[in-house]
Design a protein around this motif. Structure first.
Motif, PDB file in Angstrom:
ATOM      1  N   SER A 177      -7.742  -2.799   5.201  1.00  0.00           N
ATOM      2  CA  SER A 177      -7.888  -3.192   3.801  1.00  0.00           C
ATOM      3  C   SER A 177      -8.552  -2.083   2.998  1.00  0.00           C
ATOM      4  O   SER A 177      -9.543  -1.484   3.423  1.00  0.00           O
ATOM      5  CB  SER A 177      -8.729  -4.461   3.686  1.00  0.00           C
TER       6      SER A 177
ATOM      7  N   THR B 279      -5.170  -4.705  -8.284  1.00  0.00           N
ATOM      8  CA  THR B 279      -6.290  -3.828  -8.636  1.00  0.00           C
ATOM      9  C   THR B 279      -6.882  -3.105  -7.431  1.00  0.00           C
ATOM     10  O   THR B 279      -7.709  -2.206  -7.588  1.00  0.00           O
ATOM     11  CB  THR B 279      -7.407  -4.637  -9.321  1.00  0.00           C
ATOM     12  N   ILE B 280      -6.464  -3.486  -6.223  1.00  0.00           N
ATOM     13  CA  ILE B 280      -6.959  -2.814  -5.014  1.00  0.00           C
ATOM     14  C   ILE B 280      -6.122  -1.567  -4.789  1.00  0.00           C
ATOM     15  O   ILE B 280      -4.919  -1.644  -4.557  1.00  0.00           O
ATOM     16  CB  ILE B 280      -6.878  -3.751  -3.791  1.00  0.00           C
ATOM     17  N   ARG B 281      -6.743  -0.394  -4.868  1.00  0.00           N
ATOM     18  CA  ARG B 281      -6.017   0.867  -4.768  1.00  0.00           C
ATOM     19  C   ARG B 281      -6.480   1.668  -3.553  1.00  0.00           C
ATOM     20  O   ARG B 281      -7.648   1.593  -3.156  1.00  0.00           O
ATOM     21  CB  ARG B 281      -6.225   1.728  -6.021  1.00  0.00           C
TER      22      ARG B 281
ATOM     23  N   TYR C 174       0.833  -1.204   0.000  1.00  0.00           N
ATOM     24  CA  TYR C 174       0.000   0.000   0.000  1.00  0.00           C
ATOM     25  C   TYR C 174       0.871   1.259   0.000  1.00  0.00           C
ATOM     26  O   TYR C 174       0.613   2.218  -0.722  1.00  0.00           O
ATOM     27  CB  TYR C 174      -0.924   0.013   1.226  1.00  0.00           C
TER      28      TYR C 174
ATOM     29  N   HIS D 130     -12.880   2.489   2.990  1.00  0.00           N
ATOM     30  CA  HIS D 130     -11.862   1.513   3.385  1.00  0.00           C
ATOM     31  C   HIS D 130     -12.106   1.065   4.824  1.00  0.00           C
ATOM     32  O   HIS D 130     -12.632   1.807   5.650  1.00  0.00           O
ATOM     33  CB  HIS D 130     -10.463   2.119   3.276  1.00  0.00           C
TER      34      HIS D 130
ATOM     35  N   MET E  29      -9.894  -2.695   0.033  1.00  0.00           N
ATOM     36  CA  MET E  29     -10.680  -3.365  -0.999  1.00  0.00           C
ATOM     37  C   MET E  29     -11.984  -2.628  -1.288  1.00  0.00           C
ATOM     38  O   MET E  29     -12.395  -2.482  -2.439  1.00  0.00           O
ATOM     39  CB  MET E  29     -10.962  -4.816  -0.605  1.00  0.00           C
ATOM     40  N   TYR E  30     -12.655  -2.182  -0.246  1.00  0.00           N
ATOM     41  CA  TYR E  30     -13.950  -1.543  -0.432  1.00  0.00           C
ATOM     42  C   TYR E  30     -13.883  -0.074  -0.062  1.00  0.00           C
ATOM     43  O   TYR E  30     -12.989   0.376   0.655  1.00  0.00           O
ATOM     44  CB  TYR E  30     -15.016  -2.235   0.439  1.00  0.00           C
TER      45      TYR E  30
ATOM     46  N   GLY F  92      -1.262   0.540  -3.536  1.00  0.00           N
ATOM     47  CA  GLY F  92      -2.277  -0.505  -3.632  1.00  0.00           C
ATOM     48  C   GLY F  92      -1.646  -1.867  -3.817  1.00  0.00           C
ATOM     49  O   GLY F  92      -0.418  -2.017  -3.836  1.00  0.00           O
TER      50      GLY F  92
END
Length: 356
Positions: free
Chosen positions: A120, A57-59, A49, A126, A122-123, A54
């Protein structure tokens, strides 16, 4: 209750933008507790990170408090919390499965399609992490350790749980580790803990490989019988590659194509390859794997193993402290991250917080 006037946090705003900031102190809600964090371990995902902004694809799309390996003392209890007391040392499980999706309904909570995981990106929003003086967290995420347990060791429960899951996956298809010859490729924190688990479960011989002498030395302290620097000694695995291979099970912790090639070369026919390390698309010697009828097992994160990890650390059955190569105060977080990225000098780097 701990006397805090502000809550210091280690927050990432984007690639190479790590800041020490303050946040308002929160009160725990129903079913929650507030924990004064004592120790937090820097994981490879935290480094990704920070360095790359990231993971794949997780930014990072908004400021995020990093950290998912942490332990501390309970500072306050929310309404309805039972079985926990202020002052207890706890390790905090960052996994929060939804309990309602199709996988959760059949007991595969590890594959929850709506998993929340502290620290995380991911969503959106965050899921904020644990690198802070005080964190409010679900009471069910807290696992008590005996008084006198080293908080740094307690904070290793999460990576140990990852390795226990890998060991359980491997034993499920390849049989008990007791009496087996085990190879661990990659001597970072996960590799070091896989060594410790293989030793604790009775492996007869444990070989570990890496390209750094420092990490290999730590792996020896964690229980390895043979430590081979494959960059300096490319023929060092020859005793286990002869014939059709002499290794029963491999924990592949590097995700590096050369290490995977070594793993497959060392495995005996119908040996077990447990893939723990992850990366992007990776070349694998599929023809040899098929020819040897290698049992390939993927392993990701953990489930019930978190409680097992806490029990092993709390009892002293597994001591992760040899792999803690440095501890920095939270206000030196950037220096800690710089140290953690240098595999020549670091295995597990931890942060300590104002509550120490």
């Amino acid at each position: 209750m701990t006397n805090h006037s502000e809550n210091c946090v280690v927050c990432l705003h984007g690639q190479d933008d790590l800041r020490l900031e303050t946040r308002a102190i929160e009160a725990p809600g129903p079913g929650e507790v507030r924990v004064a964090v004592l120790a937090g371990g820097i994981c490879g995902s935290d480094l990704h990170y920070w360095l790359d902004g990231g993971i794949g694809t997780i930014r990072v799309r908004e400021p995020i408090i990093l950290g998912h390996e942490a332990a501390g003392r309970i500072d306050a209890l929310g309404k309805g919390v039972t079985g926990l007391k202020v002052g207890q040392l706890v390790a905090m499980n960052p996994s929060q499965p939804c309990g309602a999706c199709a996988f959760c309904q059949v007991g595969l909570t590890i594959h929850c399609t709506a998993m929340r995981f502290n620290g995380s990106a991911m969503y959106l929003p965050h899921q904020q992490g644990m690198f802070r003086d005080l964190v409010v967290i679900g009471a069910g995420q807290c696992f008590v350790l005996p008084e006198g347990t080293n908080p740094g060791a307690a904070a290793c429960a999460e990576p140990l749980a990852v390795c226990l899951h890998a060991a359980n996956r491997g034993e499920a298809v390849g049989g008990n580790l007791s009496g087996k010859t085990v190879l661990v490729t990659g001597a970072g924190p996960i590799g070091a803990l896989c060594v410790a688990i293989a030793r604790q479960r009775g492996a007869a011989k444990i070989i570990v490989t890496d390209i750094q002498d420092g990490t290999l030395a730590i792996a020896r302290l964690m229980g390895a019988d043979h430590a081979i620097n494959t960059a300096k000694d490319p023929d060092g695995l020859a005793p286990w590659t002869s014939g059709k291979g002499g290794v029963d099970l491999v924990f592949e912790c590097s995700a590096a194509a050369p290490a995977i090639g070594d793993a497959v070369a060392c495995l005996r026919p119908r040996g077990t390859l447990v893939q723990v390390g992850v990366a992007g698309p990776t070349l694998m010697p599929l023809n040899v794997m098929v020819g040897k009828e290698i049992l390939f097992v993927g392993s990701q994160r953990f489930d019930v193993e978190f409680a097992e990890a806490v029990a092993l650390i709390g009892s002293g059955a597994i001591d992760p402290t040899p792999m803690i190569t440095a501890t920095y105060p939270a206000d030196k977080a950037l220096a800690a991250f710089e140290a953690a990225r240098d595999r020549a000098i670091s295995v597990k780097v931890q942060l300590s917080f104002a509550s120490v």
